[in-house]
Design a protein around this motif. Structure first.
Motif, short mmCIF file in Angstrom:
data_model
loop_
_atom_site.label_atom_id
_atom_site.label_comp_id
_atom_site.label_asym_id
_atom_site.label_seq_id
_atom_site.Cartn_x
_atom_site.Cartn_y
_atom_site.Cartn_z
N LYS A 1 1.07 -1.25 0.26
CA LYS A 1 -0.14 0.31 0.29
C LYS A 1 1.28 0.97 -0.14
O LYS A 1 2.10 0.98 0.45
N GLY B 1 0.11 5.24 0.33
CA GLY B 1 -0.58 6.52 1.52
C GLY B 1 -0.50 7.61 0.21
O GLY B 1 0.83 7.97 -0.90
N GLY B 2 -0.67 8.36 0.19
CA GLY B 2 -1.07 9.87 0.01
C GLY B 2 0.31 10.28 -0.49
O GLY B 2 0.58 11.17 -1.80
N THR B 3 1.16 10.50 0.10
CA THR B 3 2.16 11.18 0.29
C THR B 3 3.09 10.55 -1.17
O THR B 3 4.72 10.71 -1.34
N ASP C 1 -4.82 2.10 4.13
CA ASP C 1 -4.40 0.84 4.75
C ASP C 1 -5.08 -0.71 5.69
O ASP C 1 -5.01 -1.42 5.13
N THR D 1 4.50 4.74 3.38
CA THR D 1 4.79 6.16 4.05
C THR D 1 5.82 7.03 3.53
O THR D 1 7.06 6.52 3.07
N ASP D 2 5.14 8.77 4.44
CA ASP D 2 6.50 9.35 4.25
C ASP D 2 7.19 9.01 5.79
O ASP D 2 7.80 10.12 6.26
N ILE D 3 7.25 8.36 6.35
CA ILE D 3 8.42 8.15 7.54
C ILE D 3 9.06 6.67 7.59
O ILE D 3 8.03 5.76 6.59
N GLY E 1 9.13 4.02 9.71
CA GLY E 1 8.29 3.09 10.67
C GLY E 1 7.44 3.81 11.59
O GLY E 1 7.17 5.23 11.49
N HIS F 1 7.51 4.96 14.86
CA HIS F 1 8.04 6.06 16.08
C HIS F 1 7.26 5.71 17.15
O HIS F 1 6.02 5.08 17.83
N ASN G 1 6.82 7.62 19.33
CA ASN G 1 5.52 9.01 20.15
C ASN G 1 5.11 9.96 19.05
O ASN G 1 6.02 9.55 18.16
N ASP G 2 4.53 10.24 19.25
CA ASP G 2 3.73 10.85 17.92
C ASP G 2 4.89 12.20 17.39
O ASP G 2 4.94 13.47 17.94
N PRO G 3 5.53 11.86 16.53
CA PRO G 3 6.36 13.47 15.76
C PRO G 3 5.98 14.38 15.58
O PRO G 3 6.46 15.52 15.24
N ARG G 4 4.77 14.16 15.06
CA ARG G 4 4.16 15.66 14.92
C ARG G 4 4.39 16.39 16.16
O ARG G 4 4.45 17.80 16.06
N ALA H 1 -2.40 6.70 16.30
CA ALA H 1 -0.78 6.59 16.16
C ALA H 1 -1.96 6.90 14.85
O ALA H 1 -2.22 5.97 13.87
N LYS H 2 -1.59 7.29 14.18
CA LYS H 2 -2.22 8.19 12.61
C LYS H 2 -1.42 7.61 11.47
O LYS H 2 -2.19 6.97 10.80
P1 ADP Z 1 0.04 8.00 4.69
O1 ADP Z 1 -0.29 9.08 3.56
O2 ADP Z 1 1.68 7.42 3.75
O3 ADP Z 1 -1.55 7.38 4.43
P2 ADP Z 1 -0.27 9.28 6.81
O4 ADP Z 1 0.09 11.07 6.98
O5 ADP Z 1 -1.78 8.25 6.94
O6 ADP Z 1 0.42 9.20 6.07
O7 ADP Z 1 0.27 8.74 7.95
C1 ADP Z 1 2.46 9.35 8.26
C2 ADP Z 1 2.56 10.13 9.13
O8 ADP Z 1 1.37 9.56 10.83
C3 ADP Z 1 3.74 10.90 9.10
O9 ADP Z 1 3.94 11.91 8.53
C4 ADP Z 1 3.63 11.03 11.50
O10 ADP Z 1 3.38 12.37 10.88
C5 ADP Z 1 2.12 10.63 11.42
N1 ADP Z 1 2.63 9.82 13.21
C6 ADP Z 1 1.58 10.11 13.67
N2 ADP Z 1 1.89 8.94 14.93
C7 ADP Z 1 3.46 8.43 13.88
C8 ADP Z 1 4.01 6.84 14.51
N3 ADP Z 1 4.39 6.67 16.08
N4 ADP Z 1 5.12 7.11 14.33
C9 ADP Z 1 5.24 7.28 12.95
N5 ADP Z 1 4.41 8.25 12.66
C10 ADP Z 1 3.63 8.48 12.94
#
Ligand code: ADP
Ligand code: ASP
Ligand code: MG
Length: 445
Positions: free
Chosen positions: A5, A7-9, A200, A219-221, A223, A225, A227-230, A254-255
């Motif tokens: 899968k 995702g958007g980014t 997802d 996705t754009d990260i 793995g 994490h 804690n919430d990197p935002r 956890a988004k």
């Molecule tokens: P996609 O568009 O690929 O589905 P999302 O934006 O839905 O991507 O999910 C990825 C984002 O989730 C990351 O860029 C990050 O900001 C956020 N995020 C929130 N909590 C977590 C976490 N515990 N680990 C990783 N990313 C997280």
């Protein structure tokens, strides 16, 4: 078969779409690709649904023109041969003309679903044509033919599997199938969605349906994490999580994963990998039944929580009282997330407040009711967390944090705190400092 899968980014720009092609080209074997809409597109489509309600047709036309430009520019950058270029543009124009027609209807849930899922329809077709144009054979599938999900919480993956086989049986053999995330057909045979971020969930439903060897969520990260990197600095990717850990974290906000993502793959024990489209060589996170490390793993937060307190002198420990309270929530199909009791009161939380007024009206018969909105559940997760003696040190944190409710011991791997959403970021940062920097509870392995 593997399910991948993106995702958007990951499909949000010409450059990232090219990255996706390279990732596919470097991986052998049969794959089903589940794609989201280009980043930002679904948000615009949601705005259109609001404009349908407001009957603002000129604003709708403006957004549709923007979407046309965006997708046509993407086609021009990716597909240089004139015929496939024209074919992709023709497809996008048909989808957008159809969207214009739908926008003339009165708002309904079906209209909402028709509108918001068009981003996936356009992007998957563009991507499929781009691959073909680059010499990579593939089959484009309409997810509405097989993604029949009547029960959102408990999809019938056998049915999805049968329908999927049927929709591919007459196609030319191919290593790559491309389909849309997010969309589903509901119990009324009407188009619907798996809710925002639902691609997802599309991927894991499909993986369970075809008994895939693994699911990869790109996705754009790099793995999952800790804690919430935002909101928190210096977070890091976790190498592995158990299915239970990942489900708790996804359910509690956890988004990175839609809340229901894990359940279809738990049943079939299909490992799930979280990978970064922009750094594909990094290991990412593996989510599976095999746990090699126990102890504290990660913290997440879920917003939009309403706390309800029912205070009654005549009551609480009288048998049958809790049953009556739960029956009210059951009647309105509203799930309860946290619950605590004392001799004279019970507090519980819900995240779906669509039927709150009706629920409160009925609860009034049982005692004095207090409602507090805009709370967040902070969830601390790790396999065996509760068994670790050092966990008691967690209560030191309560000196600094104002906590409305605590749930401890409900499962072995989760401690939940309810806080006012105003204090969420500060709580996440404070917990990060204590738990992952000062390490008041050493992670045990
Ligand atoms: P996609 O568009 O690929 O589905 P999302 O934006 O839905 O991507 O999910 C990825 C984002 O989730 C990351 O860029 C990050 O900001 C956020 N995020 C929130 N909590 C977590 C976490 N515990 N680990 C990783 N990313 C997280
Ligand atoms: N495009 C949909 C959304 O933005 C589904 C998804 O990306 O998972 O919610
Ligand atoms: Mg997402």
């Amino acid at each position: 078969m593997k399910v991948l899968k993106f995702g958007g980014t990951s499909v949000g720009s010409v450059e990232s779409i090219r990255n996706v092609k390279n990732i596919l080209a470097s991986r052998e074997g049969k794959k089903v690709l589940v794609l989201s809409a280009m980043a930002g597109v679904t948000n615009k489509l949601v705005v259109i649904t609001e404009l349908i309600k407001a009957e603002d047709h000129s604003a709708i036309a403006h957004i549709i023109a923007e979407l046309k430009d965006k997708h046509e520019n993407t086609i021009d950058a990716l597909i240089n041969e004139p015929d496939p270029n024209a074919q992709a543009k023709n497809f996008v124009n048909n989808v957008l003309n159809n969207l214009k027609e739908i926008c003339k209807s009165n708002y309904s849930e079906r209209v909402y679903a028709e509108v918001v899922t068009t981003g996936e329809t356009m992007l998957t077709y563009i991507f499929s044509t781009f691959l073909t144009n680059s010499g990579i054979q593939n089959n484009f599938l309409d997810a509405k033919e097989f993604m029949q999900v009547s029960n959102l919480e408990n999809p019938d993956t056998n049915l999805v599997g049968k329908l999927f086989q049927k929709s591919i049986e007459n196609l030319e053999a191919s290593e790559i199938y491309i389909t849309q995330g997010f969309v589903r057909i509901d119990a009324q045979h009407s188009i619907s969605t798996l809710k925002r971020g639902g691609s997802d969930y599309s991927a894991t439903i499909l993986a369970a349906a075809v008994q895939a060897e693994e699911v990869q969520i790109w996705t754009d990260i790099d793995g999952f994490h800790n804690n919430d990197p935002r909101y928190v600095e210096n977070t890091h990717a976790i190498a592995e999580l158990s299915f239970e850990e990942a489900s708790e974290l996804a359910y509690f906000g956890a988004k990175i994963l839609h809340p229901q993502t894990i359940s279809p793959v738990i049943k079939k024990q299909i490992p799930l990998f979280l990978k970064n489209t922009f750094t594909p060589d990094l290991p990412g996170t593996r989510i599976s039944a095999e746990i090699h490390s126990r102890g504290l793993k990660a913290i997440s937060a879920k917003d939009g929580i309403t706390a309800i307190k029912i205070k009654s002198n005549r009551m609480l420990m009288a048998h049958g009282f809790l049953k009556k309270i739960f029956e009210v929530f059951d009647k309105y199909e509203t799930a309860i997330d946290m619950i605590t009791t004392s001799e004279i009161a019970i507090s519980l939380t819900i995240d779906d407040d669509r039927n709150l007024n009706e629920i409160l009206e009925e609860l009034n018969d049982y005692g004095e009711i207090t409602v507090e909105k805009e709370h967040s559940i902070i969830c601390i997760v790790g396999e065996g967390l509760i068994e670790d003696k050092s966990t008691s040190r967690l209560f030191e944190l309560l000196n600094d944090i104002s906590v409305r409710m605590i749930s401890y011991g409900g499962s072995n791997n989760n401690i939940s705190l309810l806080v006012d959403t105003k204090n969420k970021v500060q709580t996440l940062q404070g917990l990060n400092r204590k738990l992952f920097e000062e390490r008041i509870m050493p992670q045990f392995v």
